[in-house]
Design an enzyme around this catalytic site. Structure first.
Site: not given
Ligand code: BG6
Length: 523
Positions: A33, A35, A201-202, A264
């Site tokens: 998912d 990717t 860490d997006h 986050h």
């Protein structure tokens, strides 16, 4: 390796876009998912913006049996389904650079197969041996894959056919407590050097999160007041409307503290509160973040409840739609004690922040999607306008809006037009979209590009990860020992009495959750 090309946008003339040099991306978990929803979509956006080199290819690895052609058509479908898909102009060119290998991650043969495919594709696309390995797989596979990359020679920077820079991207969650994070760091560290490791860490890839440092350190007016003398308190909120969706298997063993807070939330705290780094080099920025994390006051084991509150959503309604409670979600244990909401109060023991509370909350199934950082300044020492009925003047609040609408707002008092002495709280708003006329790039675009150019500034370092887990592990252990369930809140309700009490006892209130326009917010 890194070229600079001028930006085409007139309004950002001073800005030059970074363009990746020749590089290959090898993605483990290529049929999954993450990717298809994020990585391939972001790579395609980089490709269409000409931010990838022509000398590029992507090799996907997964357990599902696909041919290159299957992988290409599945990718094409994911791209077309994505809300970011604008045109099929570059689609054929992009998918022609995609390849696929299937196999068992525990099997040494897979890595031999990858090594020979990489050697062949490196020659074909002339990438010069620069390789990024991306672990988009469940965490229990990290160590296995990394050790195989090492023993097969793929991790080394100068093995035959792979001369060049080899980098490893590791997704979160990175560990589930201090010991597991240390163990994972050690096993990865035996195979890759720290300078090769990119822990994602997006949140750090989001434009407005990056802008926190610009705002603080590229303007003269904020730093002088960015301290305990002028700031009353800081509130950081990450509110989501989504529930656990199809991720219960992972989430039920994780919970909000591990899923959102350790990473986050603490990353946003560090950016708001850290000292200025001596330069904008990756390690100088990361040094200051680590110093800040070390200054967070450890929590008194006997008084956790004064600083932490956990909740779990029950059934309710969001945007007029009835939704299930957490315990009714598919894949969640019926007696699960997993928290879907965490609120916390923390203090930072240094000169800048002594005595300033940081109120933090994050939760699923809240009424709106809303991520913001609010800096509330101190009240005026006295009101000059009390004779006109204004004894208590509201404090100034600076809000850094992260999502869904990115911007900055500052509230202040102003006179209303007219003969009477009337006052209103007004807002000065800056919205990224209305100034730059661009859609904000997806966080993964920025982070993937940074990996390919070798910039680690927005990635978490080993010590950063371990310090944050050291801070939170005693709490996780205490919650494990505690037989009581988290407090319940109805989906869509926004809060519950225990979470409110955490801040009410200090004479303050949570800010109203609001996702809407910057212009009808912050009153
Ligand atoms: C992920 C969490 O890291 O962040 C998810 O695992 C969460 O549970 C997501 O939904 C939120 O990200 P964003 O970018 O939508 O705020």
């Amino acid at each position: 390796m890194q070229e600079i090309k001028p930006s085409v946008d007139d309004r950002v003339k001073l800005c030059a876009e970074t363009v990746a040099g020749p590089s290959a991306l090898v993605v483990f978990g290529a049929s999954g998912d993450l990717t298809h929803r994020k990585l391939l979509v972001s790579m395609f956006k980089l490709f269409t913006q000409e931010l990838l080199s022509d000398r590029f290819y992507l090799l996907g690895c997964g357990r599902k049996k696909f041919s290159d052609e299957d992988f290409r058509s599945k990718t094409e479908k994911s791209l077309r389904d994505s809300s970011d898909f604008l045109s099929s102009k570059h689609l054929d060119a992009f998918v022609s650079k995609l390849y696929y290998i299937d196999g068992d991650y525990n099997d040494a043969d897979l890595y031999e197969h990858i090594a020979s495919r990489v050697a062949e594709l490196n020659r074909k696309h002339n990438v010069g041996g620069n390789l990024v390995f991306y672990l988009a797989v469940p965490p229990f596979l990290y160590t296995t894959i990394v050790e195989h990359l090492d023993s097969s020679g793929l991790a080394r920077t100068s093995s035959p056919g792979t001369e060049g820079q080899v980098r490893l991207v590791v997704e979160k969650p990175f560990g589930r407590d201090l010991q597991s994070a240390v163990d994972l760091n050690n096993s990865i560290g035996r195979c890759f050097k720290e300078s090769q490791i990119y822990r994602i860490d997006h949140y750090l890839g989001k434009e407005t999160v990056q802008n926190i440092l610009m705002l603080r350190f590229a303007n003269a007016i904020f730093e002088p007041v960015w301290n305990r003398n002028y700031i009353d308190s800081v509130q950081i909120t990450i509110a989501e409307t989504d529930g656990v969706q199809h991720r219960a298997g992972y989430y039920d063993t994780s919970g909000a503290l591990r899923d959102m807070f350790q990473n986050h939330m603490l990353q946003m705290v560090t950016l708001v509160a850290m000292e200025p780094p001596i330069s904008f080099e990756a390690d100088r920025v990361r040094d200051e973040k680590v110093r800040l994390l070390r200054s967070i006051r450890p929590f008194d084991i006997d008084k956790f409840d004064d600083f932490w509150v956990r909740g779990q959503y029950g059934p309710g309604s969001i945007n007029g739609k009835q939704v299930k409670g957490y315990l009714e979600e598919v894949g969640v244990k019926p007696d699960s004690k997993t928290e879907t909401f965490v609120a916390a109060k923390l203090f930072i023991d240094n000169w800048r922040w002594q005595g300033v509370p940081f109120y933090l909350r994050t939760g699923k199934r809240l009424p709106v999607k809303d991520t913001e950082i609010a800096i509330t300044f101190k009240k005026l020492p006295y009101s000059l306008f009390s004779s006109a009925g204004f004894d208590e003047l509201p404090p100034n609040v600076l809000v850094l809006k992260i999502q869904p609408e990115e911007g900055i707002a500052l509230s202040f008092q102003a006179k209303r037009p007219g003969s009477k002495m009337c006052m209103s709280t007004l807002n000065m708003n800056f919205s990224y979209k209305s100034v730059f006329y661009v859609d904000m790039p997806e966080a993964y675009e920025r982070l993937l590009l940074d990996c390919m150019v070798g910039d680690q500034t927005l990635f978490t370092r080993q010590d950063d990860i371990e310090i944050s887990w050291r801070l939170l592990t005693p709490l996780l252990q205490a919650w494990d020992r505690d037989s009581s369930a988290p407090h319940k809140y109805a989906a869509g309700s926004g809060s519950f009495p225990e979470a409110d009490k955490l801040i009410d006892t200090d004479g303050r209130r949570w800010r109203k959750l609001a996702a809407k326009s910057m212009y009808d917010h912050y009153q």
